[in-house]
Write a protein that holds these residues in place. Structure first.
Motif, mmCIF file in Angstrom:
data_model
loop_
_atom_site.group_PDB
_atom_site.id
_atom_site.type_symbol
_atom_site.label_atom_id
_atom_site.label_comp_id
_atom_site.label_asym_id
_atom_site.label_seq_id
_atom_site.Cartn_x
_atom_site.Cartn_y
_atom_site.Cartn_z
ATOM 1 N N TYR A 143 0.805 -1.510 -0.025
ATOM 2 C CA TYR A 143 -0.096 -0.053 0.151
ATOM 3 C C TYR A 143 0.744 1.343 -0.075
ATOM 4 N N ARG A 144 1.784 1.229 0.702
ATOM 5 C CA ARG A 144 2.511 2.601 0.906
ATOM 6 C C ARG A 144 3.701 2.364 -0.271
ATOM 7 N N SER A 145 3.388 2.619 -1.454
ATOM 8 C CA SER A 145 4.440 2.325 -2.416
ATOM 9 C C SER A 145 4.103 3.415 -3.552
ATOM 10 N N TYR A 146 5.273 3.600 -4.265
ATOM 11 C CA TYR A 146 5.097 4.376 -5.525
ATOM 12 C C TYR A 146 6.049 3.651 -6.395
ATOM 13 N N HIS A 147 5.347 3.267 -7.719
ATOM 14 C CA HIS A 147 6.283 2.500 -8.673
ATOM 15 C C HIS A 147 6.281 3.113 -9.999
ATOM 16 N N GLY A 148 5.581 4.385 -10.283
ATOM 17 C CA GLY A 148 5.734 5.071 -11.505
ATOM 18 C C GLY A 148 4.181 5.460 -11.801
ATOM 19 N N ALA A 149 4.055 6.407 -12.964
ATOM 20 C CA ALA A 149 2.864 6.882 -13.331
ATOM 21 C C ALA A 149 2.184 6.124 -14.718
ATOM 22 N N THR A 150 2.788 5.293 -15.248
ATOM 23 C CA THR A 150 2.292 4.666 -16.549
ATOM 24 C C THR A 150 1.259 3.774 -16.026
ATOM 25 N N ALA A 151 0.503 3.286 -17.011
ATOM 26 C CA ALA A 151 -0.721 2.628 -16.845
ATOM 27 C C ALA A 151 -0.615 1.488 -15.611
ATOM 28 N N GLY A 152 0.225 0.534 -16.054
ATOM 29 C CA GLY A 152 0.742 -0.503 -15.099
ATOM 30 C C GLY A 152 1.461 -0.151 -13.873
ATOM 31 N N ALA A 153 2.313 0.673 -13.904
ATOM 32 C CA ALA A 153 3.090 1.116 -12.636
ATOM 33 C C ALA A 153 2.289 1.942 -11.711
ATOM 34 N N ILE A 154 1.320 2.484 -12.232
ATOM 35 C CA ILE A 154 0.417 3.437 -11.319
ATOM 36 C C ILE A 154 -0.582 2.434 -10.685
ATOM 37 N N THR A 155 -0.843 1.154 -11.299
ATOM 38 C CA THR A 155 -1.982 0.163 -10.604
ATOM 39 C C THR A 155 -1.148 -0.299 -9.559
ATOM 40 N N LEU A 156 0.066 -0.522 -9.715
ATOM 41 C CA LEU A 156 1.116 -1.054 -8.742
ATOM 42 C C LEU A 156 1.407 -0.331 -7.459
ATOM 43 N N THR A 157 1.356 0.749 -7.804
ATOM 44 C CA THR A 157 1.475 1.892 -6.923
ATOM 45 C C THR A 157 0.228 2.005 -5.717
ATOM 46 N N GLY A 158 0.633 1.918 -4.323
ATOM 47 C CA GLY A 158 -0.460 2.006 -3.452
ATOM 48 C C GLY A 158 -0.883 3.260 -2.924
ATOM 49 N N ASP A 159 0.004 4.448 -2.870
ATOM 50 C CA ASP A 159 -0.621 5.500 -2.501
ATOM 51 C C ASP A 159 -1.663 6.308 -3.354
#
Length: 450
Positions: A143-159
């Motif tokens: 949940y407390r994550s940021y993995h990027g702003a592209t479609a898949g990476a923003i889905t991985l992102t928890g914040d």
């Protein structure tokens, strides 16, 4: 005097044009008020009025080697004169040398790299490859994550930056974070969340381990609070993944290349991931670059198969040349060791500030990567700014940042956490300068405590 006036006018015009013609990331456009930066060198940058700022954020925690490092500048010039650009199907000296260097400095048998333009694309390709390799579709992310702003990476992102992009990529499952200061499980002994494996095992019980391709996590959580996992956590996650044939992907975009005082964050716990993603510190952002690096079993598997991924600028010669120069500079100048030494200064000096300022609830970090969590009350741990706080609720932190900036210190904050993450090349005198200004700025935060 005329030169000063001319520079000031130019700076104003740059800001006006930026507000009118440039769409800024993660911002309400009418509220932006950017600094017009004229030049930068070492740990400092200057605006068009001649004001100097100590960059205590390494911009977006990426300018690890500092601004305008002569070795990297020379590498760009030399490469541009020889081969400014060429397509990814070709083989170039800078790309091949960088691939070999990454295999040498990364831990274990990480051995093959796919080059991207940044961290988000590295994470996109990591989860695609994990799905192809395992034949499974689910990805566990925190949940407390940021993995990027592209479609898949923003889905991985928890914040909450994920929310406007939903619904996103299917198959992403959440797990809680080893946030010992605010443990979501109440921190029983032993804590299933903060020890890693037990919490992941429970999630796998609900999801079916044979459906999960990978676990992706930031080795040390970045913008969501600089959360350093307890000793044993990462190894527990690694062991659980191994038991179920699940790949471990570590996002080292922010903490890779010396940020924690080791070459990579995982080196602090002697864990080797199956896939590592990097960017930022790989060449300090002088030219955009990222990479997905895989262990030998995956490299061997993919060699005889069609890799369904590609980018026009994958392995761009200029980007790779700066990365080669940066890694060589790190080795020649002992930059990773310097970051480790600065970490000991941070540890003692930030502890001193915590004893002085009631607004500091928690201090945590490694190397040149530290977070000060600010609170209204140490006993209740009420955050100075609430989770996802904005507008009126965020004014206390804005006041702290404003005080620091007025005195020439550029800070990065996220909600109630001040991130202390200067270039790894920062000197002791510069560190003392920054901490003195930070000390003063924290007095503003203290005014909001009870």
């Amino acid at each position: 005097m005329a030169t000063v006036d001319t520079n000031t006018e130019l700076g104003r015009q740059i800001v006006e044009d930026a507000k009118r013609y440039v769409l800024y990331s993660w911002s309400v456009q009418d509220a932006i008020d950017p600094i017009a930066v004229e030049r930068a060198e070492g740990r400092y940058f200057w605006d068009y009025d001649g004001n100097r700022y100590l960059d205590f954020a390494s911009q977006l925690v990426n300018v690890s080697i500092g601004h305008s490092h002569p070795k990297l500048v020379a590498a760009i010039k030399e490469q541009a004169e020889k081969l400014a650009t060429i397509g990814p199907p070709m083989a170039t000296e800078s790309r091949s040398r960088l691939g070999r260097l990454l295999a040498e400095v990364t831990p274990g048998d990480l051995s093959m790299s796919f080059f991207t333009n940044g961290g988000a694309e590295a994470n996109e390709n990591a989860i695609k490859l994990a799905r192809w390799y395992t034949g499974r579709h689910k990805i566990v992310a925190r949940y407390r994550s940021y993995h990027g702003a592209t479609a898949g990476a923003i889905t991985l992102t928890g914040d909450p930056r994920r929310w406007p992009a939903e619904p996103g990529l299917p198959g992403v499952v959440r797990m809680l974070d080893p946030y010992t200061y605010r443990c979501p499980a109440g921190h029983p002994d032993p804590c299933p969340v903060c020890s890693g494996g037990p919490h992941l095992e429970e999630i796998l019980m609900y999801e079916g381990p044979d459906t999960v391709a990978a676990v992706i996590l930031e080795t040390v959580t970045g913008t969501n609070g600089v959360i350093v996992p307890p000793d044993g956590y990462l190894q527990s996650i690694r062991d659980t993944c191994d038991r179920h044939g699940i790949l471990l992907i570590t996002d080292e975009v922010m903490v890779g290349f010396g940020r924690t005082g080791r070459w990579f964050g995982v080196d602090n716990w002697n864990v080797v991931p199956d896939i590592m993603t990097v960017a930022k510190g790989i060449n300090s952002g002088y030219v955009p670059l990222g990479a997905m690096i895989v262990r030998e079993p995956i490299a061997e598997w993919v060699r005889s198969r069609y890799f369904a991924g590609g980018l026009t600028y994958s392995g761009h010669p200029l980007a790779c040349a700066t990365a080669v120069a940066s890694i060589e500079a790190f080795q020649e100048e002992g930059i990773v060791e310097q970051a480790a030494a600065s970490g000991e200064v941070f540890r003692s000096e930030l502890d001193r500030l915590q004893r002085k300022h009631p607004s500091i609830g928690d201090v945590r970090g490694l190397g040149c990567f530290w977070g000060l969590e600010l609170v209204k009350n140490r006993q209740t741990r009420e955050p100075l700014v609430p989770f996802n706080g904005s507008g009126e609720a965020a004014k206390p932190m804005a006041a702290v940042m404003r005080r620091a900036l007025e005195r020439g210190l550029y800070l990065m904050t996220h909600w109630n956490v001040i991130m202390c993450c200067p270039p790894l090349t920062i000197t002791r005198d510069e560190l003392d300068e920054a901490l003195d200004i930070l000390d003063d700025a924290l007095s503003v935060a203290d005014e909001f405590t009870a």
